[in-house]
Design an enzyme around this catalytic site. Structure first.
Site, PDB file in Angstrom:
ATOM      1  N   HIS A  21      -5.100  10.305  11.170  1.00  0.00           N
ATOM      2  CA  HIS A  21      -3.985  11.110  10.678  1.00  0.00           C
ATOM      3  C   HIS A  21      -4.541  12.404  10.086  1.00  0.00           C
ATOM      4  CE1 HIS A  21      -5.049   9.809   6.646  1.00  0.00           C
ATOM      5  NE2 HIS A  21      -4.714   8.547   6.873  1.00  0.00           N
ATOM      6  N   HIS A  24      -7.581  12.399   7.714  1.00  0.00           N
ATOM      7  CA  HIS A  24      -8.904  12.339   8.334  1.00  0.00           C
ATOM      8  C   HIS A  24      -9.297  13.715   8.863  1.00  0.00           C
ATOM      9  CE1 HIS A  24      -7.262   8.146   9.109  1.00  0.00           C
ATOM     10  NE2 HIS A  24      -8.322   7.892   8.372  1.00  0.00           N
ATOM     11  N   CYS A 130     -10.014  -7.499  -1.237  1.00  0.00           N
ATOM     12  CA  CYS A 130      -8.974  -6.784  -0.494  1.00  0.00           C
ATOM     13  C   CYS A 130      -9.513  -6.488   0.901  1.00  0.00           C
ATOM     14  CB  CYS A 130      -8.596  -5.483  -1.201  1.00  0.00           C
ATOM     15  SG  CYS A 130      -7.464  -4.455  -0.214  1.00  0.00           S
ATOM     16  N   CYS A 133      -9.345  -2.661   1.727  1.00  0.00           N
ATOM     17  CA  CYS A 133     -10.438  -1.865   1.153  1.00  0.00           C
ATOM     18  C   CYS A 133     -11.808  -2.357   1.611  1.00  0.00           C
ATOM     19  CB  CYS A 133     -10.407  -1.917  -0.374  1.00  0.00           C
ATOM     20  SG  CYS A 133      -8.972  -1.159  -1.149  1.00  0.00           S
ATOM     21  N   CYS A 155      -3.752  -5.664  -4.635  1.00  0.00           N
ATOM     22  CA  CYS A 155      -4.620  -4.492  -4.727  1.00  0.00           C
ATOM     23  C   CYS A 155      -3.809  -3.294  -5.223  1.00  0.00           C
ATOM     24  CB  CYS A 155      -5.229  -4.182  -3.353  1.00  0.00           C
ATOM     25  SG  CYS A 155      -6.112  -2.619  -3.261  1.00  0.00           S
ATOM     26  N   HIS A 158      -3.565  -0.796  -2.095  1.00  0.00           N
ATOM     27  CA  HIS A 158      -2.798  -1.177  -0.910  1.00  0.00           C
ATOM     28  C   HIS A 158      -1.503  -1.929  -1.219  1.00  0.00           C
ATOM     29  CE1 HIS A 158      -6.662  -0.373   1.145  1.00  0.00           C
ATOM     30  NE2 HIS A 158      -5.885  -0.057   2.147  1.00  0.00           N
ATOM     31  N   LYS A 305       0.304   9.273  -1.062  1.00  0.00           N
ATOM     32  CA  LYS A 305      -0.946   9.463  -0.343  1.00  0.00           C
ATOM     33  C   LYS A 305      -0.741   9.165   1.141  1.00  0.00           C
ATOM     34  CE  LYS A 305      -5.543   7.597   0.328  1.00  0.00           C
ATOM     35  NZ  LYS A 305      -6.354   6.382   0.276  1.00  0.00           N
ATOM     36  N   LYS A 308      -1.030   5.252   7.050  1.00  0.00           N
ATOM     37  CA  LYS A 308      -0.309   4.720   8.207  1.00  0.00           C
ATOM     38  C   LYS A 308       0.580   3.546   7.799  1.00  0.00           C
ATOM     39  CE  LYS A 308      -1.444   7.163  11.804  1.00  0.00           C
ATOM     40  NZ  LYS A 308      -0.456   7.823  12.637  1.00  0.00           N
TER      41      LYS A 308
END
Length: 525
Positions: A21, A24, A130, A133, A155, A158, A305, A308
């Site tokens: 995305h 990145h 997690c 992570c 988490c 997440h 943030k 996806k």
């Protein structure tokens, strides 16, 4: 620190469990711009990017898609991650994959080396893990679940339930490096940037370090622990080592000595791995720590943030297909203070594209070339006597070049672009003030007209050089339109730190027609 003159810079290696995305892409074009700047300045430059392909998350994604993990990562890298580099005009020198044999062999050598030096021991581990992570979570990142996850520990990043894992693992004596790390941060204040990131890491390390589990025995998708093949190396240890394995650690001593140590640019969510665990591992191996770690902020979409899983992920092609790769690179690198969080919106992108690129830089280039064609038959005129206003432009160009280079040294790409943009604004004002179209009406003003248009063209020459690491496509078109390729050579060969010198563009050079650098677009949100 090393006396190596190499400028070696890395992106994080990305976890290709999904498609890239714009977050990145943001990291990658930032590192590419820094690398291009240093490369064009004559520095011995090397840029590395790549993919992190082991771990439990990848294993589960492959199983969900009814393929082997290797087939899964091969497909993702070929179909999504390699194409992103072309989409965004990235000129990386190497692309490492953690499933490559060169990496796996060298990782085993490194882990064996720190084992032989007494920094690894066997033990039992029970902790909340997690999968997203790929990390055993510290207390600070464990929260109580709500809604469907009420009564569970989740988490904090997440918002998904954590798994209680109990394994016999191998541990790295991270706790032994607490004082050495704090001394590193003290003696090398620029080791972690920006300052907010540095302060966060110092606080974390001062609160006490626990030894790190560096192996897993519950699954086999990973690099085998060399002295115990029942275990695979923890994916983060495997991943961090890419920065050393890619430049020859354990195999090509000459290449490693030339390149290492590196600068690492990472998202702030993986800062601790790079600024705590990684330098400690290097210390344990008797190697130099990195030159520095720069943590940039998050890209926020709708206040969240980029992710996806939360459907805020936007593919880079959604932007480049409309605005082009140069606009993508310019927007993200100029609109966000590098090191801080930044918000993305289609409206802001479209507005900046129109105001700064199309109307600002693009219009400046096209009208200057057009006036040289119209008033001097397409031949760049010589300048005659410079006025105070002309000399002011020369000063602005020199200052912008020097300030931009200094900003790049601080990893502040946004500040570098802001410095360079003072030339765009000054030249647009200069043309408005001097009215070359009015000067052209009287032959008595011929010499003055020549000076004004040479000043504008020479300012564009400096802009093409200074902006080429940021916008390689449009600056190449401008360079060719100025006729500079024939008289001065290829744009990437122009010494960037000398871009602010005046009088480089050769009078008598024939310009070429210039299509709009940033055509009008119909942006769709």
């Amino acid at each position: 620190m090393s006396d190596s003159s190499s400028f070696y810079i890395t992106t994080p290696i990305y976890y290709p469990s999904d498609v890239p995305h714009i977050g990145h892409g943001y990291t990658t074009v930032a590192v590419d711009t820094l690398a291009r700047w240093h490369r064009q300045s004559g520095d011995d430059t090397w840029m590395l990017t790549g993919t992190d392909e082991h771990g439990q998350k990848m294993l589960r994604a492959a199983a969900a898609n009814n393929v082997t993990p290797q087939e899964w990562v091969d497909r993702l890298v070929a179909e999504a991650w390699f194409p992103q580099l072309t989409t965004l005009d990235v000129a990386n020198d190497d692309f490492i994959r953690t499933t490559q044999q060169r990496h796996e062999d060298r990782v085993q050598k490194f882990v064996q080396a720190i084992y032989d030096r007494g920094y690894i021991y066997a033990g039992e581990y029970e902790a909340l893990y997690c999968v997203g992570c790929e990390e055993f979570k510290p207390e600070s990142e464990i929260v109580d679940g709500t809604g469907p996850f009420e009564g569970l520990k989740v988490c904090a990043i997440h918002s998904k339930p954590l798994e209680l894992l109990q394994e016999k693992n191998y541990f790295f004596k991270l706790s032994e490096f607490q004082d050495r790390l704090l001394e590193l941060y003290k003696t090398e204040p620029d080791f972690i940037r920006p300052e907010s990131a540095r302060n966060e890491v110092i606080s974390f390390v001062r609160s006490g370090l626990k030894d790190l589990s560096i192996s897993r025995s519950a699954f086999d998708w990973g690099i085998k622990v060399p002295w115990d093949e029942q275990h695979v190396i923890y994916v983060w240890v495997d991943a961090l080592l890419n920065y050393a394995t890619a430049v020859g650690y354990g195999e090509d001593d000459e290449q490693f000595a030339r390149r290492w140590p590196a600068y690492h640019v990472v998202g702030k969510d993986i800062l601790r791995f790079h600024a705590v665990i990684w330098p400690a591992m290097l210390m344990a191996a008797g190697l130099e720590v990195p030159r520095g770690v720069f943590a940039h902020g998050w890209l926020l979409v709708g206040g969240e943030k980029m992710s996806k899983s939360k459907l805020t992920g936007i593919a880079p092609t959604e932007i480049t297909d409309v605005f082009g790769s140069d606009a993508y690179r310019f927007y993200f690198l100029s609109a966000i203070a590098f090191g801080h969080d930044g918000s993305f919106s289609w409206e802001d992108l479209a507005a900046r594209y129109q105001a700064e690129l199309a109307n600002g830089f693009g219009n400046l280039a096209s009208r200057t070339i057009a006036m040289i064609q119209k008033y001097f038959d397409g031949v760049i005129p010589a300048a005659s006597d410079y006025t105070e206003g002309d000399l002011a432009i020369q000063t602005i160009v020199a200052d912008a070049a020097a300030n931009a280079d200094a900003a790049i040294e601080r990893f502040r790409i946004d500040e570098a672009i802001a410095s360079i943009w003072t030339i765009v604004e000054a030249l647009n004002g200069y043309i408005t003030e001097n009215e070359p179209w009015a000067l052209a009406k009287d032959e008595a003003n011929r010499a003055r007209l020549g000076t004004v248009l040479y000043t504008a063209a020479e300012g564009l020459r400096a802009l093409a050089v200074l902006l080429s690491p940021v916008m390689p496509q449009s600056t190449a078109k401008l360079w060719n339109a100025l006729g500079a390729a024939d008289s001065l050579g290829a744009l990437p060969e122009q010494p960037l730190r000398e871009a602010g010198a005046w009088g480089v563009l050769v009078p008598g050079t024939t310009v070429q027609p210039l299509e709009p650098l940033f055509p009008r677009v119909e942006a769709t949100a």
